[in-house]
Each structure stands twice: as structure tokens, then as C-alpha cells.
Design a protein around this motif. Structure first.
Motif, mmCIF file in Angstrom:
data_model
loop_
_atom_site.group_PDB
_atom_site.id
_atom_site.type_symbol
_atom_site.label_atom_id
_atom_site.label_comp_id
_atom_site.label_asym_id
_atom_site.label_seq_id
_atom_site.Cartn_x
_atom_site.Cartn_y
_atom_site.Cartn_z
ATOM 1 N N GLU A 59 0.821 -1.196 0.000
ATOM 2 C CA GLU A 59 0.000 0.000 0.000
ATOM 3 C C GLU A 59 0.862 1.256 0.000
ATOM 4 O O GLU A 59 0.380 2.347 -0.263
ATOM 5 C CB GLU A 59 -0.913 0.009 1.232
ATOM 6 N N LEU A 60 2.186 1.048 0.335
ATOM 7 C CA LEU A 60 3.115 2.157 0.305
ATOM 8 C C LEU A 60 4.160 1.895 -0.765
ATOM 9 O O LEU A 60 4.677 0.787 -0.877
ATOM 10 C CB LEU A 60 3.814 2.311 1.664
ATOM 11 N N PHE A 61 4.462 2.887 -1.527
ATOM 12 C CA PHE A 61 5.445 2.755 -2.599
ATOM 13 C C PHE A 61 6.623 3.661 -2.269
ATOM 14 O O PHE A 61 6.503 4.892 -2.279
ATOM 15 C CB PHE A 61 4.828 3.131 -3.946
ATOM 16 N N VAL A 62 7.766 3.022 -1.905
ATOM 17 C CA VAL A 62 8.962 3.748 -1.469
ATOM 18 C C VAL A 62 9.995 3.702 -2.582
ATOM 19 O O VAL A 62 10.304 2.628 -3.112
ATOM 20 C CB VAL A 62 9.552 3.122 -0.184
ATOM 21 N N LYS A 63 10.533 4.864 -2.912
ATOM 22 C CA LYS A 63 11.595 4.918 -3.900
ATOM 23 C C LYS A 63 12.837 4.214 -3.353
ATOM 24 O O LYS A 63 13.279 4.478 -2.238
ATOM 25 C CB LYS A 63 11.934 6.370 -4.240
ATOM 26 N N GLN A 64 13.363 3.292 -4.140
ATOM 27 C CA GLN A 64 14.496 2.501 -3.669
ATOM 28 C C GLN A 64 15.729 3.384 -3.466
ATOM 29 O O GLN A 64 15.986 4.331 -4.220
ATOM 30 C CB GLN A 64 14.821 1.390 -4.670
ATOM 31 N N ALA A 65 16.500 3.055 -2.411
ATOM 32 C CA ALA A 65 17.721 3.804 -2.106
ATOM 33 C C ALA A 65 18.764 3.556 -3.181
ATOM 34 O O ALA A 65 18.814 2.476 -3.783
ATOM 35 C CB ALA A 65 18.265 3.374 -0.747
ATOM 36 N N PRO A 66 19.612 4.529 -3.442
ATOM 37 C CA PRO A 66 20.700 4.325 -4.400
ATOM 38 C C PRO A 66 21.600 3.184 -3.945
ATOM 39 O O PRO A 66 21.827 2.980 -2.749
ATOM 40 C CB PRO A 66 21.439 5.672 -4.388
ATOM 41 N N GLU A 67 22.164 2.447 -4.877
ATOM 42 C CA GLU A 67 23.028 1.310 -4.577
ATOM 43 C C GLU A 67 24.313 1.801 -3.918
ATOM 44 O O GLU A 67 24.965 2.734 -4.393
ATOM 45 C CB GLU A 67 23.362 0.557 -5.874
ATOM 46 N N THR A 68 24.653 1.199 -2.779
ATOM 47 C CA THR A 68 25.871 1.599 -2.080
ATOM 48 C C THR A 68 27.114 0.897 -2.633
ATOM 49 O O THR A 68 28.224 1.393 -2.485
ATOM 50 C CB THR A 68 25.751 1.284 -0.576
ATOM 51 N N GLU A 69 26.943 -0.248 -3.229
ATOM 52 C CA GLU A 69 28.067 -0.996 -3.794
ATOM 53 C C GLU A 69 28.232 -0.631 -5.267
ATOM 54 O O GLU A 69 27.260 -0.354 -5.960
ATOM 55 C CB GLU A 69 27.837 -2.502 -3.650
#
Length: 357
Positions: A59-69
Motif C-alpha cells: 500500500e506504500l510505494f517507497v523509492k528505492q535507495a541508491p546502490e551503495t556498492e
């Protein structure tokens, strides 16, 4: 009287309206023109009959965090660049070129293990010798390693038996490297402990130091005349013999590089020998004891003291008439400084070597 089962068509219409309304029961009921409770009842039947698809739980759409690797492409590029730099360094380190301007000879004081923070380092003699080097034109120091004790691990307990702390050792190293210009500094086993070589690189970067290498350095001194004198300095060379403390250097001469000077420290003993080769070249082999003049470890193991001086100074004169005089050793720093000053003042023509036979 039992209620009649709902027809499949009714159930299918309820399921279709539920999906069409994005799983909202109020909108689906309004779409079918029935009450919400009626629709919920039909959906329960559909669920029992396994006709109702699973309702999405997001029900919540969260923008994925930038890749750290880094990506595999970036990783491969980084590793390739690192290998290119490493190979370039290895090629340079095989024989490090040092250009000597002019035509005059130079002197190099080969400084044996000082262990500066050890209470048994002859700091007064070290200061006197290196000030002599620093006060003589064309004179340089070459350090053979074990600059400080740099105790690590279980050996750290030995700090309790010396007056100088770890930080005192770093101050003393900075002081020593500032006394005179330094041609090279090689790391000894003590220097390599606890990333100590990184500290030495940082300290020597602030002083007048040419080459700083872990373990050893092979240097080619090249004059404008085209003459070349090669020096291979290591904290130690592999190989031991009860008959000679320069056995490791002799082994290098036989099976490794054939240089004019091969020198090491580490074992706190002195020895010098000159080896002629079939082509007439003279090879000087040195083991230098260093400025730690009292060695409890040697006493414990019963090693006999074999000392000439804490350092050996060499006058490098590529224009010498006799091949064996291209490198001239002195165990007295002041005598080396006097000779170097004298020979640098002589006219170049008088130092021209005779033609090769």
C-alpha cells in the motif's frame, strides 16, 4: 430450509468488479449496484471456492535507495586500473633511476638499524654522524631499516622496559630524517609491523628523502657522462652461513642482480668484502651493524658481537681510474666526509679513468 448456493456467474461478476475497482469493496459494490455487505459475502464465497486472487499487500510505494556498492562494470574497471598502476610500480622498482647532476662523485652513509626509541641506541653518535653528512656537500644517507622498535602484539610489553613511548619513536624518526638529505629509506621488519611503513612514508615525505620502499630498493645512480653505479640495499637478504655474515649478499650476487654495492643490516653485525667478476667489475658486499650498540636479544641467544662501526660510508666515483675505486668504503663518517670534499674539489680531468683493457 438451507440457502441455495450462489451461481458461478454471480461470483464471477463480483470477483471481476473487485479487481476492476482496484480491490476497493465500496467502489465494487457501487459498480454492481449492490450493498457492500452483499459484495463481501460473495467475495467470501469466491475465496472459499479459491476463485478470488490474492490481494496485493503493497500500500506504500517507497523509492528505492541508491546502490551503495559499485557495479560489476565499475569494479572491473577499478581492478584493471589498480593492476596497471601496480605493474608500472614494479617496473620502476626493478631499477630505480636516480640522475646525478654534474660530474662530481657523491658520498652515501649507509645507516644500520638505529632502533631510535630503544634505550640502547647510541643517539649521540648517530646525531654526530648524520650532522657530518648534512654538513658535507654531496653527502647523503641511506637507511637500511628498523628505524624504531615499533613493538606490536605480545612484544608491546617491552615498552615497559624502555623509557621512550611509541609517539617518542615517531618524533625521533622525524628528527633523524631532518638531519641530512636522504637518498633512500628501506623498511625493516620492525618498520613493517602495525602499518608502520605508512608512518615512515608520511614522515619522510616531509623531509629531504628520495626513495622510500618496503624491504629494499635497487637504485641506479646515473651521471651525465653516461656512467652508472648500481646499489641494491635491503634490510636483509635471504641466506645464512656460519662462515660469512655477507653470505646472503654473495647469494644475491651469484643468483640475482650483479650490482656494484649490495648492502643489508638486520643482524647487528659488520662485515665487508669485495668480489671481482670475470669482466673486471668490482662488487662490494656489506653487512652493517647499526646504532643499537647493546642488544639484549643477542645476549640471550649467545650471539657474539662483531662490530666495526654503526654505519659504513661509501664514496661513489664513476670516473675512478681503477674499477675497484669506483666505490670506496670508510668506516669513519668524518674521514669519508674529508675525502669526499677533497676529491670533489679536484679538477674533473684528473679523475678521468684510464681506458678499459
Amino acid at each position: 430450509m438451507a440457502a441455495q448456493p450462489l451461481p458461478g456467474r454471480i461470483i464471477a461478476e463480483a470477483v471481476a468488479a473487485f479487481e476492476q475497482s482496484d480491490y476497493n469493496t465500496a467502489r465494487a459494490a457501487e459498480l454492481l449496484g449492490i450493498s457492500r455487505s452483499t459484495l463481501q459475502n460473495r467475495l467470501r464465497v469466491a475465496r472459499d471456492r479459491q476463485l478470488l486472487p490474492e490481494r496485493p499487500t503493497e500500500e506504500l510505494f517507497v523509492k528505492q535507495a541508491p546502490e551503495t556498492e559499485e557495479s560489476i562494470e565499475d569494479l572491473l574497471q577499478r581492478k584493471k586500473a589498480h593492476m596497471t598502476r601496480a605493474l608500472d610500480h614494479e617496473t620502476w622498482a626493478k631499477l630505480i633511476p636516480v640522475t646525478v647532476t654534474g660530474k662530481k662523485p657523491i658520498g652515501i652513509c649507509l645507516v644500520g638499524d638505529p632502533h631510535l626509541d630503544d634505550d640502547h641506541c647510541d643517539i649521540a653518535q648517530l646525531e654526530q654522524d648524520l650532522k657530518t653528512v648534512g654538513g658535507t656537500d654531496g653527502f647523503y644517507a641511506g637507511h637500511l631499516g628498523d628505524i624504531t622498535n615499533n613493538w606490536v602484539g605480545r612484544l608491546q610489553r617491552l615498552y615497559a622496559y624502555q623509557s621512550a613511548r611509541f609517539s617518542d619513536g615517531l618524533k625521533l624518526a622525524e628528527w633523524m630524517f631532518g638531519l641530512c638529505p636522504n637518498l633512500f629509506v628501506v623498511g625493516g621488519n620492525h618498520d613493517m609491523w602495525n602499518n608502520g611503513m605508512d608512518l615512515l612514508r608520511f614522515i619522510t615525505h616531509q623531509s629531504r628523502t628520495g626513495v622510500v620502499q618496503a624491504h629494499g630498493a635497487r637504485i641506479a645512480l646515473r651521471w651525465e657522462s653516461g656512467e652508472e653505479i648500481r646499489i641494491h640495499a635491503r634490510h636483509d637478504f635471504p641466506g645464512r652461513s656460519q662462515f660469512s655474515d655477507t653470505h646472503g649478499m654473495k647469494r644475491e650476487l651469484l643468483f640475482g642482480w650483479k650490482d656494484h654495492v649490495i648492502v643489508a643490516g638486520h643482524t647487528h653485525v659488520d662485515e665487508a668484502r669485495v668480489e671481482p667478476s670475470i669482466d673486471g667489475m668490482a662488487h662490494w658486499l656489506f653487512r652493517v651493524s647499526g646504532y643499537k650498540v647493546i642488544d639484549d636479544f643477542a645476549k640471550e641467544k649467545g650471539f657474539r658481537p662483531k662490530r666495526l662501526a654503526p654505519s659504513v660510508s661509501i664514496i661513489v666515483n664513476p670516473a675512478a681510474r681503477v674499477e675497484a675505486e669506483k666505490v670506496k668504503p670508510f668506516w669513519d663518517v668524518e674521514a669519508a666526509a674529508d675525502y669526499l670534499t677533497f676529491i670533489r674539489q679536484k679538477p674533473t680531468s684528473s679523475r678521468t679513468k684510464s681506458a678499459k683493457r
